[in-house]
Structure formats: structure tokens, C-alpha cells
Design a protein around this motif. Sequence first.
Motif: not given
Length: 375
Positions: A282-292, A315-327
Amino acid sequence: MLARTEEILSLARSRTPGDRDRLLVAVVDLCDVADSAQIMSAPAVQDLLNSIFMSLVVEAERDIRRRLAEKLAHVDWAPAALINVLALDDIEIARPIIASSPLLDDHDLVRLLIEATVEHQIEVARRPRLPATVVAAILQQGEPTVLTALAGNVQTALSGDDMAMLVKAARRVAALRSPLIRRPELTEDLALQLYVWVGQALRQAITTRFRLDVAALEAVLGQAVAEAHAGVPGSDPTADAIVWQQDDEREEMERRLISKLVAAGQLRPGYLLRALREGKLSLFAGALATLGDFPPEMVRRAMDGEQPEQLALACAAVGIDRSAFPTILELVRDLNGSRPGGGAEGARRALAAFGPFAPDLAALAFRRTMTPRSV
């Protein structure tokens, strides 16, 4: 050795602020010297450490305390009181001390579990070769993120009773399930209990590891579903209400934490992966919503859907790198009942969201994808 000892004592006798800082820096630098243990064990230096060093450390700048903690994390000659002070410092300072210091005994570790922040408790749970008394204290407190850290600590042996308590907690703490399946102490009986609560990907891992009868497992799952609808005799009818109350309180704490991170300019894309690794979906979801700057329900729909491409766009919209997304996708699925769906093929499709697009275009695509179209 004598010259270095005299230098430290000379700096200690000085009362100027600059010399006090140089004293601490000299001690930090000495930790890298081959004969440092001999120097620091000298009676005169030990008297210095025990008399004025504590007050110096408390007054020292944060960067000096951090360097000192990193250097003292593995030594056995530092004053135990100083090690305990550093262990209770800001988590970035305390982390190496909690992880490695041989001077922290069972009582010290249990005290950290009682008095320190959740971040400190997580580091205690990650410490290699934890004694049984500390494991028992972690299990008794039952903090979900700390339990998850303990379950992932394969360098600490867990008893059968310890495993049984963690498996029981995994019914309500989804983050526990994946690390528990990887534990060498997991028995077939406990694996059967986990099978009922995990998603499809983790069920496959259980059946592969234990070579269990799939038909029998599905029968167990069917029975559990039936009991859930009918009500299990002897179960605590207030248990779920208590858990939801804890979830509500945790979500409010997470909202406050995100607000503080934003105010301090510390909410960055890398924090999303950290939240997932700590089992805080839930922290991940809230932080992602806030960042984007996305509506929170939009992020939750992306996490619960069948198209991981939607989560990838966010994730791409907030600057997450492509290599990190599978994790990120794997961790989200582990914590969220194998959702978002789409399997391996969906994961491959999702990487297309990290094409040669600017983050603002990914954000626009995410919003359009997640906005219901009028008929």
C-alpha cells in the motif's frame, strides 16, 4: 603506534571545537589501520573512549557519526555504550551497527525491538544468526514488516514452532508468503497451509518443491473456500476486524510518511522498490500515485488488473528504469495475489511501455488507458 596514541590524547586534551572534530575523524581513520585494535586497546585510549568520547559523538555532525558507525561496525574494542548509542541513531547511521557489531548482545537487540523505530526493528530481523531469544521477541511483537524481514533472513535458523507462527501470520500478511516458501525449514504440512493463501505462481512453486498431489491440494483449497463462506467453528470472529483496523492505521501512517518525504524532497522513484522489498504494497501504491500525480484508485486498478502494461506505464511515467521493472512486477505479484495478471507474456509486453518515450507521454498514456471510455 606510540605516535598515534599521543596524537589522539593530545587532541582529546584540547578544548577547541576544531580539535574535537579532528579527534573523531582521527579515530575513524584509525579503524582502517592494521594496528588500530592495538592502539585503541591501549589503557590511556580506553580511558579516553570511556570518559569523553560519548559526549563527543552525541554532539558530532551526522556525517561524522555515519562514518564512525561504518568503521566501528565490526570491531570488538569500542565501548559497548557507544555502540548502543549509534544503534539507536538515525537508521542510516544505525544500520551497519545493527547488522554487524559483535558488541550488541541479546539484551541490546531485544531493547531495539522494543524502543526503536520499525526501520531499526527490520534491521534487527535481518541480522545474521539471530539467537532464539531475539527471534521469539520478533514473533511476539508481530509487526508485519519485521516478520517479513525475519522470514527472508536465511542466515538465521528457525525452529518448527517459529515457522508455524510465521505461516499462521502469512494468512493475513501477504508479504510473508514468498520468503516462507523459500525457507529450508518449510515442511510439507506447513506448505499445505500456505497453498490455500497464495497466488497461482507461488502455488506452482510449492507443488514443484514438494511434489505434492495437485488434486489433493485443490481439494484442500476447496474446503478452505467453503469454510470461509460458512464460518469456521472455533475461529475468532473479531480477528478480521482487528486486522482491518491495523490496516487502516497503517495506511494513515503511510500517508503521513509520504507527505513528509514530499516536503523534504526525498520521495524519489527508487523509494518505490524499497517499499516493495519491505513488503509495503500500500505504501508503494501511495508513493507511485503521489509521484505521478495519479488518482490512487487508478494505481490500484492497474495493480489488480490483467494487463501489467498499465502498471509499467505508471512506473515509466515517474522515471523508473526499464531494467528495474521486472523486479517491481515480481514483487507486486508476490504481495498482491499474483496480480496484475498476464503471466510471463504480459511481463514481456509490459517492457514495451519503456520505449523511447518521455515520462510525460507515458503518464498521458497511463491516464488514457485507465480512464473508462464512454459508450
